[in-house]
Write a protein that holds these residues in place. Structure first.
Motif, PDB file in Angstrom:
ATOM      1  N   ILE A 270      -3.479  10.964  -5.265  1.00  0.00           N
ATOM      2  CA  ILE A 270      -4.079   9.491  -5.419  1.00  0.00           C
ATOM      3  C   ILE A 270      -3.325   8.632  -4.641  1.00  0.00           C
ATOM      4  CG2 ILE A 270      -2.884   9.803  -7.950  1.00  0.00           C
ATOM      5  CD1 ILE A 270      -4.973   6.849  -7.062  1.00  0.00           C
ATOM      6  N   VAL A 271      -3.773   7.908  -3.958  1.00  0.00           N
ATOM      7  CA  VAL A 271      -3.034   6.652  -3.187  1.00  0.00           C
ATOM      8  C   VAL A 271      -3.660   5.501  -3.070  1.00  0.00           C
ATOM      9  CG1 VAL A 271      -3.854   7.600  -0.999  1.00  0.00           C
ATOM     10  CG2 VAL A 271      -1.733   6.692  -0.804  1.00  0.00           C
ATOM     11  N   PHE A 272      -2.862   4.305  -3.038  1.00  0.00           N
ATOM     12  CA  PHE A 272      -3.390   2.925  -2.753  1.00  0.00           C
ATOM     13  C   PHE A 272      -3.149   2.541  -1.276  1.00  0.00           C
ATOM     14  CE2 PHE A 272      -2.862   2.620  -7.489  1.00  0.00           C
ATOM     15  CZ  PHE A 272      -4.073   1.885  -7.878  1.00  0.00           C
ATOM     16  N   PRO A 273      -4.285   1.789  -0.780  1.00  0.00           N
ATOM     17  CA  PRO A 273      -3.874   1.094   0.520  1.00  0.00           C
ATOM     18  C   PRO A 273      -2.778   0.186   0.354  1.00  0.00           C
ATOM     19  CG  PRO A 273      -6.217   0.554  -0.205  1.00  0.00           C
ATOM     20  CD  PRO A 273      -5.280   1.273  -1.340  1.00  0.00           C
ATOM     21  N   PHE A 274      -2.022  -0.365   1.292  1.00  0.00           N
ATOM     22  CA  PHE A 274      -0.714  -1.072   1.229  1.00  0.00           C
ATOM     23  C   PHE A 274      -1.287  -2.392   0.824  1.00  0.00           C
ATOM     24  CE2 PHE A 274       1.989  -4.226   3.458  1.00  0.00           C
ATOM     25  CZ  PHE A 274       3.129  -4.094   2.698  1.00  0.00           C
ATOM     26  N   GLY A 275      -0.539  -3.137  -0.189  1.00  0.00           N
ATOM     27  CA  GLY A 275      -0.741  -4.397  -0.421  1.00  0.00           C
ATOM     28  C   GLY A 275      -1.821  -4.995  -1.348  1.00  0.00           C
ATOM     29  N   THR A 276      -2.892  -3.840  -1.618  1.00  0.00           N
ATOM     30  CA  THR A 276      -4.138  -4.187  -2.444  1.00  0.00           C
ATOM     31  C   THR A 276      -4.114  -2.992  -3.536  1.00  0.00           C
ATOM     32  OG1 THR A 276      -6.459  -4.457  -2.197  1.00  0.00           O
ATOM     33  CG2 THR A 276      -5.533  -2.902  -0.784  1.00  0.00           C
ATOM     34  N   ALA A 277      -4.615  -3.653  -4.855  1.00  0.00           N
ATOM     35  CA  ALA A 277      -4.809  -3.016  -6.047  1.00  0.00           C
ATOM     36  C   ALA A 277      -6.482  -2.921  -6.073  1.00  0.00           C
ATOM     37  CB  ALA A 277      -4.137  -3.545  -7.092  1.00  0.00           C
ATOM     38  N   GLU A 278      -7.336  -3.290  -5.177  1.00  0.00           N
ATOM     39  CA  GLU A 278      -8.584  -3.236  -5.378  1.00  0.00           C
ATOM     40  C   GLU A 278      -9.291  -2.055  -5.351  1.00  0.00           C
ATOM     41  OE1 GLU A 278     -11.072  -6.434  -3.354  1.00  0.00           O
ATOM     42  OE2 GLU A 278      -9.400  -7.818  -3.708  1.00  0.00           O
ATOM     43  N   LEU A 279      -8.607  -1.261  -4.364  1.00  0.00           N
ATOM     44  CA  LEU A 279      -9.270   0.238  -4.116  1.00  0.00           C
ATOM     45  C   LEU A 279      -7.967   1.199  -4.088  1.00  0.00           C
ATOM     46  CD1 LEU A 279     -10.560  -0.826  -0.586  1.00  0.00           C
ATOM     47  CD2 LEU A 279     -11.884  -0.975  -2.627  1.00  0.00           C
ATOM     48  N   PHE A 280      -8.656   2.476  -4.466  1.00  0.00           N
ATOM     49  CA  PHE A 280      -7.721   3.544  -4.202  1.00  0.00           C
ATOM     50  C   PHE A 280      -8.498   4.650  -3.920  1.00  0.00           C
ATOM     51  CE2 PHE A 280      -8.999   3.597  -8.816  1.00  0.00           C
ATOM     52  CZ  PHE A 280      -9.277   4.986  -8.967  1.00  0.00           C
ATOM     53  N   ALA A 281      -7.618   5.949  -3.184  1.00  0.00           N
ATOM     54  CA  ALA A 281      -8.453   7.020  -2.940  1.00  0.00           C
ATOM     55  C   ALA A 281      -7.779   8.154  -3.647  1.00  0.00           C
ATOM     56  CB  ALA A 281      -8.202   7.193  -1.399  1.00  0.00           C
ATOM     57  N   THR A 282      -8.744   9.307  -4.060  1.00  0.00           N
ATOM     58  CA  THR A 282      -8.156  10.103  -4.366  1.00  0.00           C
ATOM     59  C   THR A 282      -9.082  11.649  -3.682  1.00  0.00           C
ATOM     60  OG1 THR A 282     -10.049  10.266  -5.882  1.00  0.00           O
ATOM     61  CG2 THR A 282      -8.285   9.483  -6.838  1.00  0.00           C
ATOM     62  N   CYS A 283      -8.285  12.701  -3.615  1.00  0.00           N
ATOM     63  CA  CYS A 283      -8.562  14.109  -3.129  1.00  0.00           C
ATOM     64  C   CYS A 283      -8.779  15.101  -3.889  1.00  0.00           C
ATOM     65  CB  CYS A 283      -8.018  14.490  -1.879  1.00  0.00           C
ATOM     66  SG  CYS A 283      -6.329  14.663  -2.168  1.00  0.00           S
ATOM     67  N   ALA A 284      -9.732  15.841  -3.923  1.00  0.00           N
ATOM     68  CA  ALA A 284     -10.097  17.018  -4.998  1.00  0.00           C
ATOM     69  C   ALA A 284     -10.816  18.019  -4.236  1.00  0.00           C
ATOM     70  CB  ALA A 284     -10.825  16.613  -6.215  1.00  0.00           C
ATOM     71  N   LYS A 285     -10.562  19.213  -3.863  1.00  0.00           N
ATOM     72  CA  LYS A 285     -11.237  20.447  -3.366  1.00  0.00           C
ATOM     73  C   LYS A 285     -11.724  19.978  -2.135  1.00  0.00           C
ATOM     74  CE  LYS A 285     -13.015  24.705  -3.854  1.00  0.00           C
ATOM     75  NZ  LYS A 285     -12.122  25.611  -3.550  1.00  0.00           N
ATOM     76  N   GLU A 286     -13.109  19.873  -1.853  1.00  0.00           N
ATOM     77  CA  GLU A 286     -13.424  19.472  -0.385  1.00  0.00           C
ATOM     78  C   GLU A 286     -13.839  18.165  -0.252  1.00  0.00           C
ATOM     79  OE1 GLU A 286     -18.334  20.735  -1.298  1.00  0.00           O
ATOM     80  OE2 GLU A 286     -16.925  22.307  -0.725  1.00  0.00           O
ATOM     81  N   ASP A 287     -13.551  17.298  -1.196  1.00  0.00           N
ATOM     82  CA  ASP A 287     -14.104  15.893  -0.841  1.00  0.00           C
ATOM     83  C   ASP A 287     -12.717  14.807  -1.205  1.00  0.00           C
ATOM     84  OD1 ASP A 287     -16.339  15.750  -3.563  1.00  0.00           O
ATOM     85  OD2 ASP A 287     -14.161  15.520  -3.762  1.00  0.00           O
ATOM     86  N   ILE A 288     -12.661  13.721  -0.307  1.00  0.00           N
ATOM     87  CA  ILE A 288     -12.130  12.719  -0.446  1.00  0.00           C
ATOM     88  C   ILE A 288     -12.739  11.667  -0.820  1.00  0.00           C
ATOM     89  CG2 ILE A 288     -10.373  10.784   0.777  1.00  0.00           C
ATOM     90  CD1 ILE A 288     -10.032  13.183   2.780  1.00  0.00           C
ATOM     91  N   ARG A 289     -12.602  10.915  -2.215  1.00  0.00           N
ATOM     92  CA  ARG A 289     -13.235   9.706  -2.581  1.00  0.00           C
ATOM     93  C   ARG A 289     -12.585   8.391  -2.647  1.00  0.00           C
ATOM     94  NH1 ARG A 289     -17.404  12.331  -7.282  1.00  0.00           N
ATOM     95  NH2 ARG A 289     -17.340  14.459  -6.238  1.00  0.00           N
TER      96      ARG A 289
END
Length: 552
Positions: A270-289
């Motif tokens: 799990i990771v947030f983009p720099f400086g914003t809490a509006e979005l975040f990304a996760t990865c599992a098996k074959e996809d990134i969301r």
């Protein structure tokens, strides 16, 4: 001699019961969202549950280790009676349903067994009658009862539907004769006038009628269908699938609307983009969301089929998501559209296991399954290997870069954390411990490090000479897999195999808050920029958003 054998058999049985353990049925008050009672009788798995039409009784089916059917009184919160669910020469019963208007009659079905049961309350007994299907032998996956209780329908692994009469216990008809449902009938629901909703293991949703069972309307959904639930009279219904989709479907136009979706495999990062809490990304098996934090909505999905993504990071400028894959490639995608920007082939021999980016967006640091740490120079059109740092003997689990981009730290499952000089591309310092390190963090002042791993401890280290400052007992059971620290360095969070999210005071070394919610091992955890939320991810595919407990 016989006594010895029977004693040993009893001991073996007790040992088996200790290994399997008793599983609870938990009774909840839906309106109050409260736990009412725990009902414990079954050993091992519980296959299925069914409430009687007037909520007087609950029937539970035990798994292969238990093999019993138990009737519970809901008012008294106790078992009334029980019986073996199937005969000796057939398989296990896996599904159960009550008749729609009779509290004392229910049906169980499974591998080669279909039984209609009647509850004899004065004698505290249940009496089964085996249904006759002649030469036809089937493994039942799903069951539904007609609205008038005249018939019940069974969905099977061979993709056909059996229609039986609960009064005569005889087979009425089967179908479809041709074009059976691929991968079995995994979900079935009866509407009025012998109309059926049928869900297959291949994700096909069909509206059909008995006795032909030919599709009148059909819809292809994502993933094998696991459940169908009617809303009201069935003018609208909800469908759940194996790939964690929930759809709402209107019966008249048979069009689907996606209600919710999530990961259906273990979430790795799990990771947030720099400086914003509006979005975040996760990865599992074959996809990134990519997710919208407040609405929990999925904004973007990037899929690379038949691969596993181990780690992700946003470039500081927000123009790309850098991802680490088990095929040894580093892939970069745009966060808006998911378009592939570039691929670094053969980045590592045994898969890429960890990744981090520098704040000037000119470098990517990757760690591999073989233990190498590689520094890549990222240009407008080129990606060049700058240096391969060969010190770790096992896979790299975590990489963190210093704010000035002149130093980074890598944690590995070989029991070392290495602090690297990114200017001269050499080792600065090594931390050794009897531990498979899972995560490492710089304190914002960058004079200290904190690490966690399989030894269940959190350790504080000096960056200057790699000496240990102190160690904290972080968990009573299992590894600590994820950790993150606030931008001020006052608090940090951890999560691991004990399924608990813990907030710690950095200076005091004490737990201030504990979050209980995960049902799987926590694999990663992050505090949002601005300290509003904590996001934790786990092996059961869950993403949990927690309110940060201190005023930001």
């Amino acid at each position: 001699m016989e006594n010895q054998i029977s004693t040993k058999a009893e001991e073996a049985k007790l040992e088996l019961e200790a290994v399997i353990g008793f599983n609870d049925i938990i009774l909840w008050d839906y309106k109050k969202r409260e736990l009412i009672a725990r009902l414990s009788l079954h050993k091992g798995k519980i296959e299925d549950l069914a409430f009687s039409p007037n909520d007087l009784y609950l029937v539970s089916l035990g798994g292969p280790d238990d093999g019993s059917v138990v009737v519970w009184s809901i008012a008294k919160r106790e078992a009334i009676c029980g019986s073996p669910a199937a005969g000796l020469n057939v398989g296990n019963a896996t599904t159960v349903i009550f008749l729609g208007s009779n509290d004392e009659m229910f049906v169980t079905a499974g591998k080669g067994t279909i039984r209609v049961w009647e509850l004899d309350l004065p004698n505290r007994k249940i009496w089964p009658t085996e249904c006759q299907t002649g030469q036809m032998k089937r493994i039942v996956l799903s069951i539904t009862m007609a609205t008038d209780d005249c018939f019940f329908y069974l969905g099977t692994t061979t993709g056909d539907i059996l229609k039986l009469n609960p009064k005569t216990k005889l087979l009425v008809d089967t179908g479809p004769a041709k074009d059976k449902f691929s991968l079995g009938v995994s979900a079935i629901k009866c509407l009025k006038m012998e109309e059926l909703l049928v869900g297959s293991g291949a994700g096909l949703l069909v509206f059909c009628k008995s006795p032909s069972y030919k599709p009148l309307k059909k819809l292809q959904l994502q993933g094998g269908i696991t459940s169908i639930t009617l809303r009201g009279e069935g003018h609208q219904f909800f469908v759940g699938t194996e790939e964690s989709y929930i759809y709402c479907v209107n019966l008249t136009d048979f069009k689907e609307t996606l209600i919710a979706t999530c990961h259906f495999e273990a979430v790795q990062d799990i990771v947030f983009p720099f400086g914003t809490a509006e979005l975040f990304a996760t990865c599992a098996k074959e996809d990134i969301r990519v997710w919208h934090t407040l609405s929990n909505r999925e904004l973007l999905r990037i899929t690379v089929h038949n691969m596993t993504c181990h780690s992700i990071d946003f470039m500081r400028d927000g123009k790309s998501i850098i991802s680490a894959w088990n095929d040894g490639k580093i892939r970069a995608f745009t966060p808006e559209t998911g378009r592939l920007l570039y691929v670094i082939n053969n980045a590592h021999r045994i898969g890429v296991t960890a990744i981090a980016t520098t704040s000037d967006c000119k470098r990517v640091i990757s760690g591999g399954g073989e233990g190498e740490v590689r520094v890549w120079q990222i240009g407008c059109q080129t990606q060049k290997l700058e240096e391969a740092l060969k010190e770790h003997k096992s896979s790299v689990s975590c990489i963190r870069v210093k704010k000035n981009n002149e130093e980074c730290v890598t944690a590995s499952t070989d029991g070392t954390c290495i602090i690297w000089d990114l200017v001269h591309l050499r080792r600065n310092q090594m931390i050794l411990a009897n531990n498979l390190f899972q995560c490492v963090c710089y304190h914002p002042d960058e004079f200290q490090l904190i690490t966690c791993g399989t030894d269940r401890k959190i350790a504080y280290w000096e960056v200057f000479d790699g000496s240990v400052i102190r160690e904290l007992e972080a968990s009573l059971s299992g590894s600590i897999n994820g950790m993150d620290i606030t931008q001020e360095g006052v608090y940090f969070v951890t999560g691991g195999d004990d399924h608990l999210v813990k907030v710690w005071d950095y200076n005091e070394g004490e737990v201030t808050h504990v979050g209980i919610g995960h049902s799987g091992n926590i694999t990663g955890i992050r505090i949002s920029p601005g300290n509003q939320y904590i996001i934790s991810v786990s092996t059961d595919g869950a993403i949990l958003r927690w309110k940060y407990p201190f005023a930001s």
